[in-house]
Design an enzyme around this catalytic site. Structure first.
Site, mmCIF file in Angstrom:
data_model
loop_
_atom_site.group_PDB
_atom_site.id
_atom_site.type_symbol
_atom_site.label_atom_id
_atom_site.label_comp_id
_atom_site.label_asym_id
_atom_site.label_seq_id
_atom_site.Cartn_x
_atom_site.Cartn_y
_atom_site.Cartn_z
ATOM 1 N N PRO A 175 -41.592 7.363 -44.812
ATOM 2 C CA PRO A 175 -42.278 7.396 -46.106
ATOM 3 C C PRO A 175 -43.152 6.170 -46.392
ATOM 4 O O PRO A 175 -42.809 5.050 -46.018
ATOM 5 C CB PRO A 175 -41.125 7.473 -47.117
ATOM 6 C CG PRO A 175 -39.927 6.980 -46.395
ATOM 7 C CD PRO A 175 -40.132 7.375 -44.957
ATOM 8 N N ASN A 176 -44.255 6.459 -47.049
ATOM 9 C CA ASN A 176 -45.241 5.469 -47.514
ATOM 10 C C ASN A 176 -46.111 4.885 -46.404
ATOM 11 O O ASN A 176 -47.066 4.164 -46.681
ATOM 12 C CB ASN A 176 -44.571 4.327 -48.310
ATOM 13 C CG ASN A 176 -43.871 4.850 -49.546
ATOM 14 O OD1 ASN A 176 -44.484 5.563 -50.333
ATOM 15 N ND2 ASN A 176 -42.595 4.535 -49.707
ATOM 16 N N ARG B 58 -51.538 -0.311 -48.657
ATOM 17 C CA ARG B 58 -50.225 -0.641 -49.199
ATOM 18 C C ARG B 58 -49.828 -2.066 -48.802
ATOM 19 O O ARG B 58 -49.650 -2.372 -47.621
ATOM 20 C CB ARG B 58 -49.211 0.342 -48.604
ATOM 21 C CG ARG B 58 -47.790 0.007 -48.891
ATOM 22 C CD ARG B 58 -46.854 0.791 -47.985
ATOM 23 N NE ARG B 58 -45.487 0.497 -48.340
ATOM 24 C CZ ARG B 58 -44.460 0.679 -47.551
ATOM 25 N NH1 ARG B 58 -44.618 1.182 -46.348
ATOM 26 N NH2 ARG B 58 -43.240 0.367 -47.945
ATOM 27 N N TYR C 190 -47.912 -5.594 -44.656
ATOM 28 C CA TYR C 190 -47.973 -4.585 -43.591
ATOM 29 C C TYR C 190 -49.260 -4.620 -42.766
ATOM 30 O O TYR C 190 -49.387 -3.870 -41.800
ATOM 31 C CB TYR C 190 -47.773 -3.186 -44.200
ATOM 32 C CG TYR C 190 -46.417 -3.037 -44.859
ATOM 33 C CD1 TYR C 190 -45.254 -3.075 -44.096
ATOM 34 C CD2 TYR C 190 -46.293 -2.892 -46.251
ATOM 35 C CE1 TYR C 190 -44.011 -2.965 -44.692
ATOM 36 C CE2 TYR C 190 -45.049 -2.777 -46.856
ATOM 37 C CZ TYR C 190 -43.909 -2.811 -46.064
ATOM 38 O OH TYR C 190 -42.674 -2.705 -46.648
ATOM 39 N N ASN D 20 -40.276 4.401 -36.735
ATOM 40 C CA ASN D 20 -40.331 3.513 -37.890
ATOM 41 C C ASN D 20 -39.961 4.405 -39.075
ATOM 42 O O ASN D 20 -40.815 5.095 -39.635
ATOM 43 C CB ASN D 20 -41.728 2.916 -38.070
ATOM 44 C CG ASN D 20 -41.770 1.945 -39.247
ATOM 45 O OD1 ASN D 20 -40.809 1.846 -40.019
ATOM 46 N ND2 ASN D 20 -42.882 1.236 -39.389
ATOM 47 N N ALA E 159 -38.398 3.105 -45.314
ATOM 48 C CA ALA E 159 -37.255 2.848 -46.202
ATOM 49 C C ALA E 159 -35.998 3.622 -45.782
ATOM 50 O O ALA E 159 -34.872 3.174 -46.044
ATOM 51 C CB ALA E 159 -37.633 3.190 -47.639
ATOM 52 N N GLU F 124 -36.730 1.188 -32.170
ATOM 53 C CA GLU F 124 -36.952 1.054 -33.618
ATOM 54 C C GLU F 124 -38.076 0.039 -33.828
ATOM 55 O O GLU F 124 -38.027 -1.057 -33.261
ATOM 56 C CB GLU F 124 -35.649 0.561 -34.276
ATOM 57 C CG GLU F 124 -35.800 0.266 -35.755
ATOM 58 C CD GLU F 124 -34.490 -0.229 -36.394
ATOM 59 O OE1 GLU F 124 -33.441 -0.271 -35.711
ATOM 60 O OE2 GLU F 124 -34.549 -0.594 -37.586
ATOM 61 N N HIS G 7 -40.794 -1.861 -36.752
ATOM 62 C CA HIS G 7 -41.203 -2.155 -38.134
ATOM 63 C C HIS G 7 -42.420 -3.073 -38.102
ATOM 64 O O HIS G 7 -42.448 -4.014 -37.306
ATOM 65 C CB HIS G 7 -40.083 -2.843 -38.914
ATOM 66 C CG HIS G 7 -38.860 -1.995 -39.011
ATOM 67 N ND1 HIS G 7 -38.765 -0.947 -39.885
ATOM 68 C CD2 HIS G 7 -37.722 -2.010 -38.289
ATOM 69 C CE1 HIS G 7 -37.594 -0.363 -39.714
ATOM 70 N NE2 HIS G 7 -36.940 -0.976 -38.745
ATOM 71 N N ARG H 21 -36.801 -10.532 -45.168
ATOM 72 C CA ARG H 21 -37.286 -10.050 -46.470
ATOM 73 C C ARG H 21 -36.109 -9.877 -47.433
ATOM 74 O O ARG H 21 -35.140 -10.628 -47.365
ATOM 75 C CB ARG H 21 -38.070 -8.746 -46.264
ATOM 76 C CG ARG H 21 -39.326 -8.951 -45.385
ATOM 77 C CD ARG H 21 -40.131 -7.687 -45.233
ATOM 78 N NE ARG H 21 -40.592 -7.183 -46.536
ATOM 79 C CZ ARG H 21 -41.064 -5.956 -46.732
ATOM 80 N NH1 ARG H 21 -41.172 -5.126 -45.711
ATOM 81 N NH2 ARG H 21 -41.449 -5.572 -47.933
HETATM 82 C C1 DQA Z 1 -41.031 -0.990 -42.786
HETATM 83 C C2 DQA Z 1 -39.996 -1.898 -43.449
HETATM 84 C C3 DQA Z 1 -39.149 -1.129 -44.419
HETATM 85 O O1 DQA Z 1 -38.178 -1.980 -45.024
HETATM 86 C C4 DQA Z 1 -40.026 -0.563 -45.536
HETATM 87 O O2 DQA Z 1 -39.256 0.211 -46.425
HETATM 88 C C5 DQA Z 1 -41.180 0.202 -45.006
HETATM 89 C C6 DQA Z 1 -41.873 -0.250 -43.818
HETATM 90 C C7 DQA Z 1 -41.997 -1.764 -41.864
HETATM 91 O O3 DQA Z 1 -42.640 -1.126 -41.057
HETATM 92 O O4 DQA Z 1 -42.109 -2.983 -41.989
HETATM 93 O O5 DQA Z 1 -41.621 1.171 -45.630
HETATM 94 O O6 DQA Z 1 -40.347 -0.042 -41.988
#
Ligand code: DQA
Length: 146
Positions: free
Chosen positions: A10-11, A18, A23, A74, A77, A98, A100, A107
């Site tokens: 998500p997002n 964003r 990011y 990835n 959240a 995994e 990110h 963080r």
């Molecule tokens: C994320 C880190 C997560 O904590 C966050 O909720 C994201 C993006 C990252 O790519 O840094 O949406 O996965």
């Protein structure tokens, strides 16, 4: 040709606009292009997807059982909340990386726990788009040993 599934949670569809200070400025489409380019160099076939819905991610992981040779995820959240994604990944008999964009270990405290990490052969964080490139390279070493 080995097949890798790259899943984004998500997002991440709003990547680029964003919180770019966290990011980065690449859009998800830029990330996808880099992944395609990298995969071609390694003779790997990729399927790159994003969803804001936990159930989509679970279904895509289920559909990948016995079909893919590796996964890069990835879960955004959902990394920190989803037992459903953890359970689905547990059924995949292939390497899991995994990824990110940000360094989740430096963080907020709610980002410290990952439900994916115990299943992952490698965790790459804080390297932005380059983290995806590195993840494909790592899987390529295992899947296409020369
Ligand atoms: C994320 C880190 C997560 O904590 C966050 O909720 C994201 C993006 C990252 O790519 O840094 O949406 O996965």
């Amino acid at each position: 040709m080995p097949k890798i599934l790259i899943l984004n949670g998500p997002n991440l569809n709003l990547l680029g606009t964003r919180e770019p200070e966290i990011y980065g400025s690449d859009t998800l489409s830029d990330v996808k292009d880099r992944c395609i380019e990298t995969a071609q160099k390694h003779n790997i076939d990729i399927d790159f997807r994003q969803s804001n819905h936990e159930g989509d991610l679970v279904t895509w992981i289920q559909e990948a059982i016995g079909v893919i040779d590796g996964i890069i995820i990835n879960a955004a959240a959902y990394t920190h909340t989803s037992i459903a994604i953890h359970d689905a990944l547990k059924m995949l008999n292939c390497p899991i990386i995994e990824v990110h964009f940000s360094d989740i270990s430096s963080r907020e405290s709610f980002r410290l726990h990952s439900y994916i990490e115990p299943l992952a052969t490698k965790v790459i964080k804080g390297k932005g788009t380059q983290g995806y490139v590195e993840a494909i390279g790592t899987l390529a070493e295992t899947l296409n040993p020369s």
